[in-house]
Design an enzyme around this catalytic site. Structure first.
Site, PDB file in Angstrom:
ATOM      1  N   LYS A   1      -0.522  -9.867   8.434  1.00  0.00           N
ATOM      2  CA  LYS A   1      -0.333  -8.529   8.948  1.00  0.00           C
ATOM      3  C   LYS A   1      -1.374  -8.015   9.307  1.00  0.00           C
ATOM      4  CE  LYS A   1       0.898  -4.029   6.950  1.00  0.00           C
ATOM      5  NZ  LYS A   1       1.458  -3.210   5.740  1.00  0.00           N
TER       6      LYS A   1
ATOM      7  N   ILE B   1       5.675  -4.134  10.243  1.00  0.00           N
ATOM      8  CA  ILE B   1       5.510  -3.733   8.771  1.00  0.00           C
ATOM      9  C   ILE B   1       5.503  -2.350   8.862  1.00  0.00           C
ATOM     10  CG2 ILE B   1       5.020  -3.863   6.641  1.00  0.00           C
ATOM     11  CD1 ILE B   1       4.401  -6.917   6.986  1.00  0.00           C
TER      12      ILE B   1
ATOM     13  N   TYR C   1     -12.294  -4.022  -3.797  1.00  0.00           N
ATOM     14  CA  TYR C   1     -13.272  -3.646  -4.621  1.00  0.00           C
ATOM     15  C   TYR C   1     -14.369  -4.906  -4.959  1.00  0.00           C
ATOM     16  CZ  TYR C   1     -16.223  -1.597  -8.325  1.00  0.00           C
ATOM     17  OH  TYR C   1     -17.187  -1.013  -9.145  1.00  0.00           O
TER      18      TYR C   1
ATOM     19  N   ARG D   1      -8.715  -0.004   3.397  1.00  0.00           N
ATOM     20  CA  ARG D   1      -8.318   0.290   2.379  1.00  0.00           C
ATOM     21  C   ARG D   1      -9.059  -0.710   1.333  1.00  0.00           C
ATOM     22  NH1 ARG D   1      -3.616   4.179   2.312  1.00  0.00           N
ATOM     23  NH2 ARG D   1      -3.715   3.811   0.036  1.00  0.00           N
TER      24      ARG D   1
ATOM     25  N   THR E   1       0.935  -1.067  -0.161  1.00  0.00           N
ATOM     26  CA  THR E   1       0.021  -0.031  -0.022  1.00  0.00           C
ATOM     27  C   THR E   1       0.705   1.266  -0.132  1.00  0.00           C
ATOM     28  OG1 THR E   1      -1.807  -1.160   1.267  1.00  0.00           O
ATOM     29  CG2 THR E   1      -1.914   1.179   1.252  1.00  0.00           C
ATOM     30  N   THR E   2       2.012   1.482   0.603  1.00  0.00           N
ATOM     31  CA  THR E   2       2.692   2.489   1.060  1.00  0.00           C
ATOM     32  C   THR E   2       3.445   2.699  -0.239  1.00  0.00           C
ATOM     33  OG1 THR E   2       2.805   1.998   3.439  1.00  0.00           O
ATOM     34  CG2 THR E   2       4.583   3.483   2.442  1.00  0.00           C
TER      35      THR E   2
ATOM     36  N   TYR F   1      -2.788 -10.136   4.495  1.00  0.00           N
ATOM     37  CA  TYR F   1      -2.391  -8.768   4.708  1.00  0.00           C
ATOM     38  C   TYR F   1      -4.060  -8.259   4.705  1.00  0.00           C
ATOM     39  CZ  TYR F   1      -1.413  -3.731   3.917  1.00  0.00           C
ATOM     40  OH  TYR F   1      -1.338  -2.183   4.007  1.00  0.00           O
TER      41      TYR F   1
END
Length: 292
Positions: free
Chosen positions: A161, A202, A107, A138, A43-44, A133
């Site tokens: 995560k 993380i 989505y 998000r 994501t980052t 994850y």
């Protein structure tokens, strides 16, 4: 299994393209400051705006930058398409990544059974270990504890995560699957997660202060909980600032201000910080020493 201190790497851009030279330099900096692993194209790393080719090239740069070091590569291989996730996972394995981090399909909003089958298919397509994850804020979908426990029984799914902010989930998963790696995905509660059964971090803040995130994590892993808690408390204002707007906008801005990246670029729909938040971030950064 991959555990310890890890950074969710940013992806630097220059003139609209991925700046691979800076990317490699940033990874080498992570090695110097004692991180155990790096996580490219999560994501980052703005993976949602990278092309398929750019995604794979970032993984390859990370693997090459970590060769001959103690730092491992947990490559991002998530997608809302199971087939695309499989292709990324297989590429990561082929190129030499130590494991993959696989975000929940966004989505599509799959059912719990859909999540199980998705992860099962990705895990069975490779031999390297896979970390789940879970970041419902998000992706719009949450891996329920029961589903996570089913998945953790699959041979090469070694951990999860947790970016839900829920310590109760960490306790519940650790109680039923104590050998699995639970990684903190929320910098503000790195210490509480490590003290509640977690064995990895993380971090977003680790891009800026890898030395501090490494110390926080390693102290907790050695049982030095008071020192770990003190570091977590010291970092709390900065951790909050890293999410004053959508990640990774604040952390990339902080790295630009600290001279770690020469160009401050994002890909739409991400845009620069508001002037108000930029001023707040500048004041907070004055309180921390950013090592080069």
């Amino acid at each position: 299994m991959i555990s310890g201190a890890m950074s969710a790497l940013i992806t630097p851009f220059k003139n609209g393209k991925v700046d691979y030279a800076t990317y490699e330099r940033l990874i080498q900096r992570q090695v110097r400051h004692g991180m155990d692993a790096c996580v490219p194209v999560g994501t980052t790393g703005e993976s949602a705006t990278l092309s398929h080719q750019e995604h794979m090239e970032c993984i390859e740069v990370a693997v090459n930058a970590c060769k001959g070091t103690q730092m491992k590569v947990l490559a991002g291989a998530g997608s809302n398409s199971t087939q695309e996730s499989i292709e990324l996972a297989q590429f990561a394995q082929k190129i030499g990544a130590d494991g993959i981090l696989c975000v929940t399909p966004y989505y599509n909003k799959p059912t719990q059974e859909g999540l199980f089958e998705h992860y099962k298919a990705v895990a069975q397509s490779v031999e390297i270990p896979l970390m789940l994850y879970n970041v419902p804020g998000r992706t719009g979908v949450n891996i329920q504890i029961e589903t996570a426990l089913r998945l953790l029984e699959i041979e090469n799914i070694f951990g999860i995560k947790e970016a839900t902010g829920s310590l109760e989930r960490v306790v519940g998963i650790h109680r039923e699957a104590p050998k699995s790696v639970i990684a903190s995905g929320e910098d503000a509660i790195n210490y509480p997660i490590l003290a509640s059964g977690g064995s990895a971090v993380i971090s977003v803040t680790g891009n800026l202060l890898p030395d501090k995130i490494a110390d926080l994590t390693h102290c907790a892993m050695r049982g030095e909980y008071q020192k770990s808690r003190e570091i977590n408390s010291t970092l709390y204002p900065l951790n909050q600032a890293m999410f004053c707007e959508t990640n990774p906008v604040p952390v990339k801005t902080a790295m630009f201000l600290a001279g770690l990246i020469e160009d401050l670029e994002f890909r739409l729909p991400l845009v620069k910080l508001t002037k108000e938040n930029l001023c707040k971030l500048e004041k907070i950064l004055e309180k921390y020493e950013v090592l080069q």
